[in-house]
Design a protein around this motif. Structure first.
Motif, PDB file in Angstrom:
ATOM      1  N   TYR A  87     -20.324 -64.209  17.402  1.00  0.00           N
ATOM      2  CA  TYR A  87     -20.629 -63.215  16.375  1.00  0.00           C
ATOM      3  C   TYR A  87     -21.899 -63.620  15.644  1.00  0.00           C
ATOM      4  O   TYR A  87     -22.000 -64.743  15.143  1.00  0.00           O
ATOM      5  CB  TYR A  87     -19.492 -63.106  15.358  1.00  0.00           C
ATOM      6  CG  TYR A  87     -18.167 -62.687  15.971  1.00  0.00           C
ATOM      7  CD1 TYR A  87     -17.812 -61.336  16.020  1.00  0.00           C
ATOM      8  CD2 TYR A  87     -17.282 -63.632  16.486  1.00  0.00           C
ATOM      9  CE1 TYR A  87     -16.600 -60.945  16.579  1.00  0.00           C
ATOM     10  CE2 TYR A  87     -16.084 -63.247  17.053  1.00  0.00           C
ATOM     11  CZ  TYR A  87     -15.747 -61.894  17.096  1.00  0.00           C
ATOM     12  OH  TYR A  87     -14.565 -61.519  17.651  1.00  0.00           O
ATOM     13  N   SER A  88     -22.842 -62.692  15.618  1.00  0.00           N
ATOM     14  CA  SER A  88     -24.043 -62.961  14.821  1.00  0.00           C
ATOM     15  C   SER A  88     -24.594 -61.634  14.335  1.00  0.00           C
ATOM     16  O   SER A  88     -24.163 -60.571  14.787  1.00  0.00           O
ATOM     17  CB  SER A  88     -25.100 -63.679  15.666  1.00  0.00           C
ATOM     18  OG  SER A  88     -25.690 -62.756  16.550  1.00  0.00           O
ATOM     19  N   THR A  89     -25.557 -61.712  13.434  1.00  0.00           N
ATOM     20  CA  THR A  89     -26.153 -60.468  12.926  1.00  0.00           C
ATOM     21  C   THR A  89     -27.084 -59.848  13.954  1.00  0.00           C
ATOM     22  O   THR A  89     -27.481 -58.703  13.838  1.00  0.00           O
ATOM     23  CB  THR A  89     -26.965 -60.748  11.647  1.00  0.00           C
ATOM     24  OG1 THR A  89     -27.844 -61.830  11.921  1.00  0.00           O
ATOM     25  CG2 THR A  89     -26.060 -61.093  10.494  1.00  0.00           C
ATOM     26  N   GLU A  90     -27.443 -60.637  14.948  1.00  0.00           N
ATOM     27  CA  GLU A  90     -28.423 -60.115  15.908  1.00  0.00           C
ATOM     28  C   GLU A  90     -27.789 -59.429  17.106  1.00  0.00           C
ATOM     29  O   GLU A  90     -28.481 -58.876  17.941  1.00  0.00           O
ATOM     30  CB  GLU A  90     -29.302 -61.266  16.422  1.00  0.00           C
ATOM     31  CG  GLU A  90     -30.289 -61.741  15.369  1.00  0.00           C
ATOM     32  CD  GLU A  90     -30.909 -63.074  15.716  1.00  0.00           C
ATOM     33  OE1 GLU A  90     -30.368 -63.765  16.593  1.00  0.00           O
ATOM     34  OE2 GLU A  90     -31.916 -63.409  15.098  1.00  0.00           O
ATOM     35  N   GLY A  91     -26.472 -59.515  17.208  1.00  0.00           N
ATOM     36  CA  GLY A  91     -25.825 -58.951  18.380  1.00  0.00           C
ATOM     37  C   GLY A  91     -26.159 -59.783  19.594  1.00  0.00           C
ATOM     38  O   GLY A  91     -26.304 -60.985  19.501  1.00  0.00           O
ATOM     39  N   GLY A  92     -26.333 -59.156  20.706  1.00  0.00           N
ATOM     40  CA  GLY A  92     -26.604 -59.936  21.922  1.00  0.00           C
ATOM     41  C   GLY A  92     -28.033 -59.834  22.352  1.00  0.00           C
ATOM     42  O   GLY A  92     -28.923 -60.289  21.660  1.00  0.00           O
ATOM     43  N   GLY A  93     -28.237 -59.240  23.477  1.00  0.00           N
ATOM     44  CA  GLY A  93     -29.595 -59.104  23.971  1.00  0.00           C
ATOM     45  C   GLY A  93     -29.790 -59.961  25.198  1.00  0.00           C
ATOM     46  O   GLY A  93     -28.850 -60.490  25.776  1.00  0.00           O
ATOM     47  N   VAL A  94     -31.049 -60.069  25.592  1.00  0.00           N
ATOM     48  CA  VAL A  94     -31.326 -60.790  26.819  1.00  0.00           C
ATOM     49  C   VAL A  94     -32.135 -62.030  26.521  1.00  0.00           C
ATOM     50  O   VAL A  94     -32.839 -62.546  27.361  1.00  0.00           O
ATOM     51  CB  VAL A  94     -32.076 -59.882  27.818  1.00  0.00           C
ATOM     52  CG1 VAL A  94     -31.152 -58.856  28.400  1.00  0.00           C
ATOM     53  CG2 VAL A  94     -33.266 -59.237  27.133  1.00  0.00           C
ATOM     54  N   SER A  95     -32.046 -62.499  25.267  1.00  0.00           N
ATOM     55  CA  SER A  95     -32.878 -63.643  24.901  1.00  0.00           C
ATOM     56  C   SER A  95     -32.384 -64.905  25.611  1.00  0.00           C
ATOM     57  O   SER A  95     -31.271 -64.975  26.117  1.00  0.00           O
ATOM     58  CB  SER A  95     -32.844 -63.843  23.390  1.00  0.00           C
ATOM     59  OG  SER A  95     -31.568 -64.287  23.030  1.00  0.00           O
ATOM     60  N   SER A  96     -33.258 -65.895  25.633  1.00  0.00           N
ATOM     61  CA  SER A  96     -32.895 -67.141  26.295  1.00  0.00           C
ATOM     62  C   SER A  96     -31.786 -67.862  25.524  1.00  0.00           C
ATOM     63  O   SER A  96     -31.069 -68.679  26.066  1.00  0.00           O
ATOM     64  CB  SER A  96     -34.113 -68.040  26.430  1.00  0.00           C
ATOM     65  OG  SER A  96     -34.552 -68.413  25.142  1.00  0.00           O
ATOM     66  N   PHE A  97     -31.626 -67.488  24.242  1.00  0.00           N
ATOM     67  CA  PHE A  97     -30.554 -68.090  23.456  1.00  0.00           C
ATOM     68  C   PHE A  97     -29.198 -67.769  24.075  1.00  0.00           C
ATOM     69  O   PHE A  97     -28.373 -68.645  24.306  1.00  0.00           O
ATOM     70  CB  PHE A  97     -30.625 -67.580  22.011  1.00  0.00           C
ATOM     71  CG  PHE A  97     -29.395 -67.888  21.202  1.00  0.00           C
ATOM     72  CD1 PHE A  97     -29.212 -69.160  20.657  1.00  0.00           C
ATOM     73  CD2 PHE A  97     -28.412 -66.923  21.009  1.00  0.00           C
ATOM     74  CE1 PHE A  97     -28.072 -69.449  19.940  1.00  0.00           C
ATOM     75  CE2 PHE A  97     -27.262 -67.233  20.287  1.00  0.00           C
ATOM     76  CZ  PHE A  97     -27.096 -68.495  19.754  1.00  0.00           C
ATOM     77  N   ASN A  98     -28.971 -66.486  24.366  1.00  0.00           N
ATOM     78  CA  ASN A  98     -27.711 -66.090  24.997  1.00  0.00           C
ATOM     79  C   ASN A  98     -27.495 -66.832  26.306  1.00  0.00           C
ATOM     80  O   ASN A  98     -26.391 -67.249  26.633  1.00  0.00           O
ATOM     81  CB  ASN A  98     -27.733 -64.590  25.287  1.00  0.00           C
ATOM     82  CG  ASN A  98     -27.376 -63.784  24.061  1.00  0.00           C
ATOM     83  OD1 ASN A  98     -27.623 -64.255  22.944  1.00  0.00           O
ATOM     84  ND2 ASN A  98     -26.797 -62.617  24.253  1.00  0.00           N
ATOM     85  N   PHE A  99     -28.605 -66.939  27.033  1.00  0.00           N
ATOM     86  CA  PHE A  99     -28.546 -67.610  28.317  1.00  0.00           C
ATOM     87  C   PHE A  99     -28.112 -69.068  28.139  1.00  0.00           C
ATOM     88  O   PHE A  99     -27.225 -69.551  28.833  1.00  0.00           O
ATOM     89  CB  PHE A  99     -29.934 -67.524  28.962  1.00  0.00           C
ATOM     90  CG  PHE A  99     -29.997 -68.088  30.339  1.00  0.00           C
ATOM     91  CD1 PHE A  99     -29.509 -67.361  31.427  1.00  0.00           C
ATOM     92  CD2 PHE A  99     -30.541 -69.349  30.556  1.00  0.00           C
ATOM     93  CE1 PHE A  99     -29.576 -67.884  32.697  1.00  0.00           C
ATOM     94  CE2 PHE A  99     -30.608 -69.877  31.820  1.00  0.00           C
ATOM     95  CZ  PHE A  99     -30.124 -69.148  32.902  1.00  0.00           C
ATOM     96  N   ASP A 100     -28.742 -69.738  27.166  1.00  0.00           N
ATOM     97  CA  ASP A 100     -28.408 -71.154  26.900  1.00  0.00           C
ATOM     98  C   ASP A 100     -26.957 -71.306  26.459  1.00  0.00           C
ATOM     99  O   ASP A 100     -26.223 -72.158  26.948  1.00  0.00           O
ATOM    100  CB  ASP A 100     -29.327 -71.721  25.802  1.00  0.00           C
ATOM    101  CG  ASP A 100     -30.754 -71.846  26.294  1.00  0.00           C
ATOM    102  OD1 ASP A 100     -30.956 -71.758  27.529  1.00  0.00           O
ATOM    103  OD2 ASP A 100     -31.659 -72.021  25.452  1.00  0.00           O
ATOM    104  N   LEU A 101     -26.567 -70.454  25.509  1.00  0.00           N
ATOM    105  CA  LEU A 101     -25.230 -70.554  24.943  1.00  0.00           C
ATOM    106  C   LEU A 101     -24.170 -70.370  26.041  1.00  0.00           C
ATOM    107  O   LEU A 101     -23.221 -71.142  26.151  1.00  0.00           O
ATOM    108  CB  LEU A 101     -25.044 -69.504  23.850  1.00  0.00           C
ATOM    109  CG  LEU A 101     -23.715 -69.543  23.089  1.00  0.00           C
ATOM    110  CD1 LEU A 101     -23.548 -70.881  22.378  1.00  0.00           C
ATOM    111  CD2 LEU A 101     -23.632 -68.405  22.097  1.00  0.00           C
ATOM    112  N   ARG A 102     -24.396 -69.362  26.858  1.00  0.00           N
ATOM    113  CA  ARG A 102     -23.462 -69.080  27.929  1.00  0.00           C
ATOM    114  C   ARG A 102     -23.313 -70.301  28.847  1.00  0.00           C
ATOM    115  O   ARG A 102     -22.197 -70.690  29.224  1.00  0.00           O
ATOM    116  CB  ARG A 102     -23.946 -67.889  28.745  1.00  0.00           C
ATOM    117  CG  ARG A 102     -22.951 -67.433  29.813  1.00  0.00           C
ATOM    118  CD  ARG A 102     -23.675 -66.614  30.851  1.00  0.00           C
ATOM    119  NE  ARG A 102     -24.292 -65.448  30.199  1.00  0.00           N
ATOM    120  CZ  ARG A 102     -23.752 -64.230  30.226  1.00  0.00           C
ATOM    121  NH1 ARG A 102     -22.632 -64.034  30.864  1.00  0.00           N
ATOM    122  NH2 ARG A 102     -24.343 -63.217  29.643  1.00  0.00           N
ATOM    123  N   SER A 103     -24.463 -70.926  29.177  1.00  0.00           N
ATOM    124  CA  SER A 103     -24.365 -72.037  30.123  1.00  0.00           C
ATOM    125  C   SER A 103     -23.710 -73.257  29.482  1.00  0.00           C
ATOM    126  O   SER A 103     -22.994 -74.010  30.146  1.00  0.00           O
ATOM    127  CB  SER A 103     -25.745 -72.362  30.716  1.00  0.00           C
ATOM    128  OG  SER A 103     -26.384 -73.324  29.942  1.00  0.00           O
TER     129      SER A 103
END
Lengths: 320, 432
Positions: free
Chosen positions: B117-133
């Protein structure tokens, strides 16, 4: 000698016949007035003389040589629609024009100084053109035209937009160049100026020459057929004369009239009629028609003739 | 004589423009704007890569995953909490933390997924990618632990996998990725695009101004229209050449000092390098290799710029002569502009596959060739026959364009009034 000879020149644009088999000459040391109504083909003719465009048929000679990029260098052309580079300084601009005419830089510099001085414009050398008034720009343009001491000068309405003092200044220079043996072509709609300056006349209308020759000869041809009358009192006599078709009134004001005698009407008839109505006559003179009259007469006659011919051929076409 | 007058016109056009403040301004400011432009792009993408340091609260239902979450790059920090969800939400909304991660107990069995949960939602940023991995790794290890897998297996799984791109060429192979070549090629292609348009419209404006000023009639009573046209195009071209040479020296310098430039934007500490790291080390760490460009790349850059400019400027001049206002030129410019636009649309495709048939075709067709060919030359070894063919086609088209334009020009500059149609302009070409 550097005579300009236009020989059987024709120029067609698309379907429009701009100039049709035109021939005339301009002599050195004389001023030729190139006249004609708007759209008569004057500009086209001038552009062919200055080698901006090339005739379809016929030839143009200057000093017995066909006009060419070489002859452009000994010509000076002042177009009717004129302009200068707005952001260039007067001196730089004149230098550029001079260089394009093939002048060496040093000569050009000297001439620029001389002519700007004569025009009372030496202070403007390092001003940008858009800082100058219209009249000033006119003078700069004139300097650009004569800077390289051309043997042939083509001036299209050179006095347009000038006050009388500057007009006189320019006229002096033009006459000076004429006396120095330059060939000058002067295009204008201002008939008083034409009458004052020109030695020869070439009147074109609808791409064809209608009148051509020395100004004085032309006037003689038309003969003394115009009455100038100044009077006091009633001008009813003008209406009487017009009604019976013996005269046409060219100009009329409360105390003056210029009257054209039609079909050999004697001037005596006008005088008699005038004496019946006016209280006094202060001037009565039989003169050659002014240039303005010649212009109007020649052009309307030609156009009337052409219209008739067109009707005629249309009628013939209808019969077949 | 002819060359002489063309030269006088060209000299005047050149000096008139070089002396203006505008010229000095754009020459000096051009690169600054360019650098700023690419810096912003670089900065945006760099921050997307780095993602900044993010602190994440973890609400762990499994009771064992939260403490083993860790970011190998050290950019994300995880704090396990047992606060109720309401207050976590409130803290996220107040901006005290970047977000919170909810790990349901069924996440290990794979029946439920983790929620961030964040204020930014999701998206395709590398952050999501890192977090997922990171989550995936942790969950996998937990699953393996549940199966009592030997520790050697963990090591095998955790061992890193690298990928090095190597560029093959006739001279052998070059280490590192081709990103550097692509960037330089892209910049060069883009510069040619910009300058062809800018200088081309400078020529056109000049023609229109001369015509509406009515100076042109005086000039062509001294110079043939063809000489005036060529003088204008060459003079402004010379101005462009000065600017472009200056800029290409800057690009060359930029590639030499790119390490230093990169280190301005990327903190060497975040690359795990000492502050004293050399240029090469910095570039190596960010996976960017200094492109080893030969002088021929810059020579062809200038040649293609020149020919491309000459072709388009000549056509623009012809168009300019036909109208009295810039706006009226717009519709006439479309057919000329199309090829330039096509080549810029396919710029990305050319960069991605410089050897494809599309890239080859675009770099041979005269109207589109300058941009893609420069990109290709910067990126790969283009066979000489291709360069030769492309250049001769371009030069031949230029000669044709001069013929067409000068015939339009000599009529156009003296035509005032109604804006001519394309049909009328074609008719002009047939006048004597």
């Amino acid at each position: 000698m550097h005579t300009l000879k236009v020989q059987g020149v024709t120029k067609r644009y698309d379907k429009v016949l701009a100039v049709n088999d035109v021939s005339f000459e301009a002599q050195p040391g004389r001023i030729l007035g190139l006249l004609g109504p708007n759209g008569a083909g004057k500009t086209t003719t001038i552009r062919m003389i200055t080698y901006i465009t090339i005739p379809d048929t016929g030839q143009i000679l200057f000093g017995d040589q066909r006009v060419s990029p070489k002859s452009q260098e000994i010509m000076g052309y002042l177009p009717e629609e004129r302009g200068l580079y707005k952001k260039m300084k007067v001196g730089e601009q004149l230098m550029y024009f001079a260089e394009l005419k093939g002048m060496p830089k040093r000569d050009a510099k000297e001439k620029i100084r001389y002519w700007l001085d004569r025009m009372g414009a030496l202070d403007w050398v390092s001003k940008e053109t858009n800082e100058l008034s219209k009249g000033m720009q006119q003078k700069i343009q004139f300097v650009a035209t004569i800077l390289h001491d051309p043997k042939l000068l083509i001036l299209d309405e050179p006095f347009g937009g000038l006050d009388p003092i500057n007009a006189d200044l320019l006229q002096d220079v033009i006459l000076e160049l004429k006396d120095a043996g330059r060939t000058i072509v002067f295009a204008s709609h201002r008939m008083e100026q034409v009458e004052q300056l020109c030695d020869d006349i070439c009147l074109v209308s609808r791409g064809e020459i209608v009148v051509n020759g020395p100004l004085n000869d032309i006037k003689h041809q038309f003969g003394k057929n115009t009455v100038m009358i100044d009077f006091e009192g009633s001008d009813d006599f003008l209406d009487t004369l017009t009604e019976d078709g013996s005269v046409r009134v060219n100009t009329r004001s409360s105390r003056h009239a210029e009257i054209r005698l039609l079909d050999g009407t004697p001037s005596k008839k006008v005088l008699k009629a005038a004496l019946d109505t006016v209280s006094d006559i202060t001037r009565f003179e039989l003169v050659e028609p002014p240039m303005r009259e010649i212009f109007v007469t020649a052009v309307t006659e030609q156009q009337g003739r052409q219209a008739l011919e067109a009707d005629h051929s249309a009628a013939q076409g209808g019969q077949k | 004589m002819t060359r002489n007058k063309t030269f006088i016109v060209a000299k005047n056009e050149f000096l008139k423009r070089v002396k203006t403040r505008w010229f000095v301004f754009t020459t000096l400011l051009g690169p600054i704007v360019m650098v700023a432009f690419f810096t912003i792009i670089g900065f945006v993408s760099a921050s997307a890569i780095e993602g900044g340091d993010q602190s994440i609260l973890v609400l762990d239902e499994t009771g064992r995953l939260g403490s083993s979450l860790s970011d190998p790059d050290g950019k994300l920090s995880f704090d396990v909490t047992d606060l109720p969800e309401d207050s976590l939400r409130a803290r996220v909304l107040r901006g005290e933390v970047n977000g919170y991660l909810f790990l349901p107990s069924a996440v290990i069995s794979g029946d439920q997924s983790a929620k961030y949960y964040s204020t930014e939602g999701g998206g395709v940023s590398s952050f999501n990618f890192d977090l997922r991995s990171i989550i995936r790794n942790t969950v996998r290890i937990a699953r393996l632990e549940d199966q009592d897998v030997a520790p050697e297996v963990f090591e095998i799984i955790n061992a890193g996998v690298g990928l090095d791109s190597i560029k093959l060429s006739d001279e052998g192979e070059e280490q590192g990725s081709s990103a550097g070549y692509a960037i330089v090629g892209g910049i060069m292609g883009f510069l040619i695009y910009l300058t062809m348009l800018i200088y081309g419209s400078v020529v056109m404006q000049g023609v229109i101004q001369e015509k509406t000023n009515r100076v042109v009639e005086i000039i062509i009573s001294s110079v043939r229209p063809f000489e005036l046209l060529m003088g204008k195009v060459l003079g402004i071209g010379a101005m462009g050449l000065v600017q472009m040479s200056f800029w290409s020296i800057l690009i060359a310098g930029g590639t030499i000092f790119s390490g230093t430039i990169v280190s301005f934007f990327v903190d060497s500490a975040s690359l795990n390098l000492p502050d004293t790291a050399s240029q090469a080390e910095v570039l190596d760490a960010v996976g960017f290799n200094v492109p080893d460009l030969g002088p021929e790349v810059f020579i062809f850059f200038v040649i293609y710029f020149l020919l491309g400019y000459l072709l388009f400027a000549t056509l623009f001049a012809g168009i300019g002569s036909a109208v009295e206002q810039q706006q009226d030129a717009q519709s006439l410019m479309i057919p000329v502009m199309m090829p330039i636009i096509v080549s810029i649309i396919f710029l990305q495709a050319v960069i991605e596959a410089p050897n494809s048939t599309l890239s080859l075709a675009l770099s041979l067709i005269p109207f589109t060739s300058p941009i893609p060919m420069v990109v290709r030359i910067a990126m790969i070894d283009v066979p000489w026959w291709q360069i030769g063919l492309s250049l001769s086609l371009l030069a031949g088209t230029f000669v044709g364009a001069v013929w067409v334009s000068s015939r339009i020009y000599r009529v156009g500059i003296l035509s005032y009034g109604k804006k001519p149609s394309l049909k009328e302009i074609i008719k002009w070409m047939r006048y004597a």
